[in-house]
Write an enzyme that holds these catalytic residues in place. Structure first.
Site, PDB file in Angstrom:
ATOM      1  N   HIS A 194       7.120  -7.489  -1.786  1.00 22.84           N
ATOM      2  CA  HIS A 194       6.866  -6.763  -0.532  1.00 22.84           C
ATOM      3  C   HIS A 194       7.681  -7.395   0.607  1.00 22.84           C
ATOM      4  O   HIS A 194       7.465  -7.061   1.770  1.00 22.84           O
ATOM      5  CB  HIS A 194       5.396  -6.878  -0.120  1.00 22.84           C
ATOM      6  CG  HIS A 194       4.411  -6.217  -1.011  1.00 22.84           C
ATOM      7  ND1 HIS A 194       4.561  -4.948  -1.514  1.00 22.84           N
ATOM      8  CD2 HIS A 194       3.194  -6.643  -1.462  1.00 22.84           C
ATOM      9  CE1 HIS A 194       3.485  -4.640  -2.231  1.00 22.84           C
ATOM     10  NE2 HIS A 194       2.664  -5.645  -2.222  1.00 22.84           N
ATOM     11  N   SER A 210       0.052   6.961 -16.618  1.00 23.60           N
ATOM     12  CA  SER A 210       0.234   6.471 -15.242  1.00 23.60           C
ATOM     13  C   SER A 210      -0.453   7.402 -14.243  1.00 23.60           C
ATOM     14  O   SER A 210      -0.268   7.243 -13.040  1.00 23.60           O
ATOM     15  CB  SER A 210       1.724   6.342 -14.904  1.00 23.60           C
ATOM     16  OG  SER A 210       2.350   7.603 -15.008  1.00 23.60           O
ATOM     17  N   GLY A 213      -5.508   8.201  -3.718  1.00 16.96           N
ATOM     18  CA  GLY A 213      -4.288   8.599  -4.416  1.00 16.96           C
ATOM     19  C   GLY A 213      -3.737   9.939  -3.962  1.00 16.96           C
ATOM     20  O   GLY A 213      -3.231  10.714  -4.772  1.00 16.96           O
ATOM     21  N   MET A 268      -5.108   5.368 -14.686  1.00 13.38           N
ATOM     22  CA  MET A 268      -4.914   4.028 -14.093  1.00 13.38           C
ATOM     23  C   MET A 268      -6.212   3.503 -13.485  1.00 13.38           C
ATOM     24  O   MET A 268      -6.524   2.325 -13.573  1.00 13.38           O
ATOM     25  CB  MET A 268      -3.837   4.075 -13.009  1.00 13.38           C
ATOM     26  CG  MET A 268      -2.435   3.830 -13.531  1.00 13.38           C
ATOM     27  SD  MET A 268      -1.242   3.697 -12.180  1.00 13.38           S
ATOM     28  CE  MET A 268      -1.533   2.038 -11.553  1.00 13.38           C
ATOM     29  N   ASN A 277       1.801  -0.420  -7.293  1.00 12.76           N
ATOM     30  CA  ASN A 277       1.266  -0.576  -8.651  1.00 12.76           C
ATOM     31  C   ASN A 277       1.504   0.668  -9.501  1.00 12.76           C
ATOM     32  O   ASN A 277       1.684   0.568 -10.716  1.00 12.76           O
ATOM     33  CB  ASN A 277      -0.222  -0.944  -8.592  1.00 12.76           C
ATOM     34  CG  ASN A 277      -0.414  -2.344  -8.026  1.00 12.76           C
ATOM     35  OD1 ASN A 277      -0.282  -3.323  -8.752  1.00 12.76           O
ATOM     36  ND2 ASN A 277      -0.673  -2.447  -6.732  1.00 12.76           N
ATOM     37  N   TRP A 278       1.542   1.821  -8.871  1.00 12.10           N
ATOM     38  CA  TRP A 278       1.862   3.064  -9.585  1.00 12.10           C
ATOM     39  C   TRP A 278       3.297   2.982 -10.114  1.00 12.10           C
ATOM     40  O   TRP A 278       3.565   3.273 -11.281  1.00 12.10           O
ATOM     41  CB  TRP A 278       1.672   4.244  -8.643  1.00 12.10           C
ATOM     42  CG  TRP A 278       1.782   5.600  -9.277  1.00 12.10           C
ATOM     43  CD1 TRP A 278       1.743   5.885 -10.614  1.00 12.10           C
ATOM     44  CD2 TRP A 278       1.923   6.842  -8.591  1.00 12.10           C
ATOM     45  NE1 TRP A 278       1.858   7.251 -10.800  1.00 12.10           N
ATOM     46  CE2 TRP A 278       1.969   7.849  -9.577  1.00 12.10           C
ATOM     47  CE3 TRP A 278       2.010   7.211  -7.242  1.00 12.10           C
ATOM     48  CZ2 TRP A 278       2.102   9.202  -9.241  1.00 12.10           C
ATOM     49  CZ3 TRP A 278       2.133   8.555  -6.920  1.00 12.10           C
ATOM     50  CH2 TRP A 278       2.183   9.550  -7.910  1.00 12.10           C
ATOM     51  N   LYS A 338       0.804  -1.228   0.000  1.00 11.68           N
ATOM     52  CA  LYS A 338       0.000   0.000   0.000  1.00 11.68           C
ATOM     53  C   LYS A 338       0.842   1.286   0.000  1.00 11.68           C
ATOM     54  O   LYS A 338       0.385   2.348   0.410  1.00 11.68           O
ATOM     55  CB  LYS A 338      -1.011   0.057   1.166  1.00 11.68           C
ATOM     56  CG  LYS A 338      -1.840  -1.182   1.382  1.00 11.68           C
ATOM     57  CD  LYS A 338      -2.282  -1.873   0.126  1.00 11.68           C
ATOM     58  CE  LYS A 338      -3.301  -1.127  -0.686  1.00 11.68           C
ATOM     59  NZ  LYS A 338      -3.624  -1.875  -1.953  1.00 11.68           N
ATOM     60  N   SER A 339       2.055   1.155  -0.529  1.00 12.42           N
ATOM     61  CA  SER A 339       2.948   2.319  -0.596  1.00 12.42           C
ATOM     62  C   SER A 339       2.971   2.948  -1.989  1.00 12.42           C
ATOM     63  O   SER A 339       3.726   3.895  -2.222  1.00 12.42           O
ATOM     64  CB  SER A 339       4.381   1.896  -0.232  1.00 12.42           C
ATOM     65  OG  SER A 339       4.404   1.400   1.073  1.00 12.42           O
ATOM     66  N   GLY A 340       2.171   2.397  -2.924  1.00 13.82           N
ATOM     67  CA  GLY A 340       2.189   2.913  -4.293  1.00 13.82           C
ATOM     68  C   GLY A 340       2.873   1.955  -5.254  1.00 13.82           C
ATOM     69  O   GLY A 340       3.293   2.347  -6.354  1.00 13.82           O
ATOM     70  N   SER A 366      -4.697   3.237   3.818  1.00 12.64           N
ATOM     71  CA  SER A 366      -4.894   2.585   2.524  1.00 12.64           C
ATOM     72  C   SER A 366      -5.125   1.084   2.722  1.00 12.64           C
ATOM     73  O   SER A 366      -6.042   0.494   2.131  1.00 12.64           O
ATOM     74  CB  SER A 366      -3.662   2.837   1.640  1.00 12.64           C
ATOM     75  OG  SER A 366      -3.822   2.255   0.379  1.00 12.64           O
TER      76      SER A 366
HETATM   77  N1  LIG Z   1      -1.385   6.652 -10.386  1.00  7.12           N
HETATM   78  C1  LIG Z   1      -1.462   6.812  -9.068  1.00  7.12           C
HETATM   79  N2  LIG Z   1      -1.331   8.046  -8.522  1.00  7.12           N
HETATM   80  C2  LIG Z   1      -1.409   8.222  -7.177  1.00  7.12           C
HETATM   81  N3  LIG Z   1      -1.639   7.222  -6.288  1.00  7.12           N
HETATM   82  C3  LIG Z   1      -1.786   5.983  -6.788  1.00  7.12           C
HETATM   83  C4  LIG Z   1      -1.696   5.715  -8.179  1.00  7.12           C
HETATM   84  N4  LIG Z   1      -1.874   4.386  -8.357  1.00  7.12           N
HETATM   85  C5  LIG Z   1      -2.084   3.847  -7.139  1.00  7.12           C
HETATM   86  N5  LIG Z   1      -2.039   4.802  -6.188  1.00  7.12           N
HETATM   87  C6  LIG Z   1      -2.296   4.662  -4.755  1.00  7.12           C
HETATM   88  O1  LIG Z   1      -1.398   3.708  -4.185  1.00  7.12           O
HETATM   89  C7  LIG Z   1      -2.074   3.036  -3.096  1.00  7.12           C
HETATM   90  C8  LIG Z   1      -2.027   1.535  -3.342  1.00  7.12           C
HETATM   91  O2  LIG Z   1      -0.701   1.108  -3.162  1.00  7.12           O
HETATM   92  P1  LIG Z   1      -0.200  -0.339  -3.642  1.00  7.12           P
HETATM   93  O3  LIG Z   1      -0.103  -0.300  -5.123  1.00  7.12           O
HETATM   94  O4  LIG Z   1       1.117  -0.473  -2.961  1.00  7.12           O
HETATM   95  O5  LIG Z   1      -1.214  -1.326  -3.189  1.00  7.12           O
HETATM   96  C9  LIG Z   1      -3.511   3.553  -3.086  1.00  7.12           C
HETATM   97  O6  LIG Z   1      -3.532   4.612  -2.122  1.00  7.12           O
HETATM   98  P2  LIG Z   1      -4.851   5.108  -1.379  1.00  7.12           P
HETATM   99  O7  LIG Z   1      -5.535   3.915  -0.827  1.00  7.12           O
HETATM  100  O8  LIG Z   1      -4.342   6.049  -0.316  1.00  7.12           O
HETATM  101  O9  LIG Z   1      -5.661   5.825  -2.407  1.00  7.12           O
HETATM  102  C10 LIG Z   1      -3.668   4.064  -4.504  1.00  7.12           C
HETATM  103  O10 LIG Z   1      -4.688   5.020  -4.678  1.00  7.12           O
HETATM  104  C1  LIG Z   2      -2.819 -11.047  -6.209  1.00 14.12           C
HETATM  105  C2  LIG Z   2      -3.618 -10.548  -5.049  1.00 14.12           C
HETATM  106  C3  LIG Z   2      -3.068  -9.258  -4.485  1.00 14.12           C
HETATM  107  C4  LIG Z   2      -2.029  -9.254  -3.540  1.00 14.12           C
HETATM  108  C5  LIG Z   2      -1.614  -8.060  -2.955  1.00 14.12           C
HETATM  109  C6  LIG Z   2      -2.216  -6.892  -3.319  1.00 14.12           C
HETATM  110  O1  LIG Z   2      -1.854  -5.715  -2.725  1.00 14.12           O
HETATM  111  S1  LIG Z   2      -0.721  -4.815  -3.266  1.00 14.12           S
HETATM  112  O2  LIG Z   2      -1.170  -4.214  -4.532  1.00 14.12           O
HETATM  113  O3  LIG Z   2       0.452  -5.679  -3.476  1.00 14.12           O
HETATM  114  O4  LIG Z   2      -0.423  -3.785  -2.266  1.00 14.12           O
HETATM  115  C7  LIG Z   2      -3.211  -6.881  -4.259  1.00 14.12           C
HETATM  116  C8  LIG Z   2      -3.646  -8.066  -4.838  1.00 14.12           C
END
Ligand SMILES: Nc1ncnc2c1ncn2[C@@H]1O[C@H](COP(=O)(O)O)[C@@H](OP(=O)(O)O)[C@H]1O
Ligand SMILES: CCc1ccc(OS(=O)(=O)O)cc1
Length: 285
Positions: free
Chosen positions: A99, A218, A249, A223, A48-49, A44-46, A129
């Site tokens: 992670h 992005s 976000g 996204m 996927n971004w 949950k630190s970003g 988050s």
């Molecule tokens: N393009 C983007 N810009 C800003 N924040 C993004 C983003 N894509 C994902 N995030 C934020 O990254 C967090 C998810 O992190 P992870 O990818 O580690 O699971 C979420 O935070 P929030 O729940 O605070 O909105 C999500 O909204």
């Molecule tokens: C594949 C299922 C999964 C695992 C972990 C997730 O959280 S995070 O995006 O890595 O923070 C989301 C989906």
């Protein structure tokens, strides 16, 4: 597993997609190659971004790849069953996500020149988050309330363990030339300059129009609407119908959720646990 976690070497993990046997095999036998790029975060630190950005750097801003293949296949998680199996025999340079805390990362990392990007985020926002996201998932024990989740997070009784330990562990790598530390907050505040920093670290150059396309594709809004990136494809299997990766976000959403007492307690714990690390690592402070 009775407490809703799969424990491995004293760290709690999700009960779906992870097994102790595979985690041990990955830890002992997975071979990092010098040309690999590893994206490392506490959940949950970003994550996927950052994956989306690195993919768009690799494709020179062309969104075809990120629009046609699910994000977890671009840069699989080495510690999951599916991720490990798709990575282990893959030819050529690989994008890899993890992670894992430092003590559980495949040991070969420390004998390779693989480039590592570690993304750090204000743990208060990580906590919020995670609270909202894990409530919608089928693979993590649900907290009854934010109060309960807050207590679990502080104790490290959440998946992947303590945020404080994760940071301490990985920060021992700072200063190494193959280790880049970034923060969600700087990525948010000045995405363009931070992407430039990533390009330099990876030895890549983007033309101005390629960079503009990367920034557009992005962005939070794009996204959020891209079903290959927003995890909506995992609904039904891993997430319920409310599962949303791209929730707010923003930086500082914790202020809308913590009580005054929680904010004070968190400040104290943060000061106690992180006093030995330089403040520059925590740009939200
Ligand atoms: N393009 C983007 N810009 C800003 N924040 C993004 C983003 N894509 C994902 N995030 C934020 O990254 C967090 C998810 O992190 P992870 O990818 O580690 O699971 C979420 O935070 P929030 O729940 O605070 O909105 C999500 O909204
Ligand atoms: C594949 C299922 C999964 C695992 C972990 C997730 O959280 S995070 O995006 O890595 O923070 C989301 C989906």
């Amino acid at each position: 597993m009775s407490d809703g976690y799969m424990w491995f070497e004293g760290v709690p993990f999700p009960t779906m997609g992870f097994t102790p046997e595979l985690m041990r095999e990955a830890w002992e036998s997975f071979v990092f190659k010098d040309e690999d790029v590893l994206i490392l975060t506490y959940p949950k630190s970003g994550t996927n971004w950052l994956i989306e950005i690195v993919c768009l750097i690799c494709s020179k801003g062309d969104p075809k790849w990120i629009q046609s293949v699910p994000i977890w296949e671009h840069s699989p998680w080495v510690e999951t069953e599916d991720g490990y199996n798709s990575l282990k025999d893959k030819e050529g340079p690989r994008l890899i996500t993890s992670h894992l805390p430092i003590q559980l990362i495949p040991k070969s990392l420390f004998n390779s020149k693989a480039k590592v990007i570690y993304l750090i985020r204000n743990p208060r926002d990580v906590l919020i988050s995670g609270y909202f996201f894990w409530r919608t998932s089928y693979f993590v024990k649900k907290a009854e309330s934010l109060k309960e989740y807050f207590e679990c997070f502080i104790k490290g009784n959440v998946i992947y363990g303590s945020w404080f330990d994760h940071i301490h562990g990985w920060m021992s790598m700072r200063g190494k030339e193959n280790f880049l530390i970034l923060s969600y907050e700087e990525l948010k505040r000045d995405t363009r300059s931070t992407v430039d920093k990533i390009c330099q670290f990876l030895g890549r150059k983007l033309e101005p129009e390629e960079l503009n396309s990367l920034l557009k594709n992005s962005s939070f809004q794009v996204m959020k609407e891209n079903k290959m990136s927003n995890l909506s494809l995992l609904r039904g299997q891993f997430l319920d119908e409310n599962g949303i990766l791209l929730r707010k976000g923003t930086s500082g959403d914790w202020k809308n959720h913590f009580t005054v007492a929680q904010a004070e307690a968190f400040d104290k714990i943060f000061q106690d646990k992180m006093a030995d690390l330089p403040r520059e690592l925590f740009p939200w402070q």
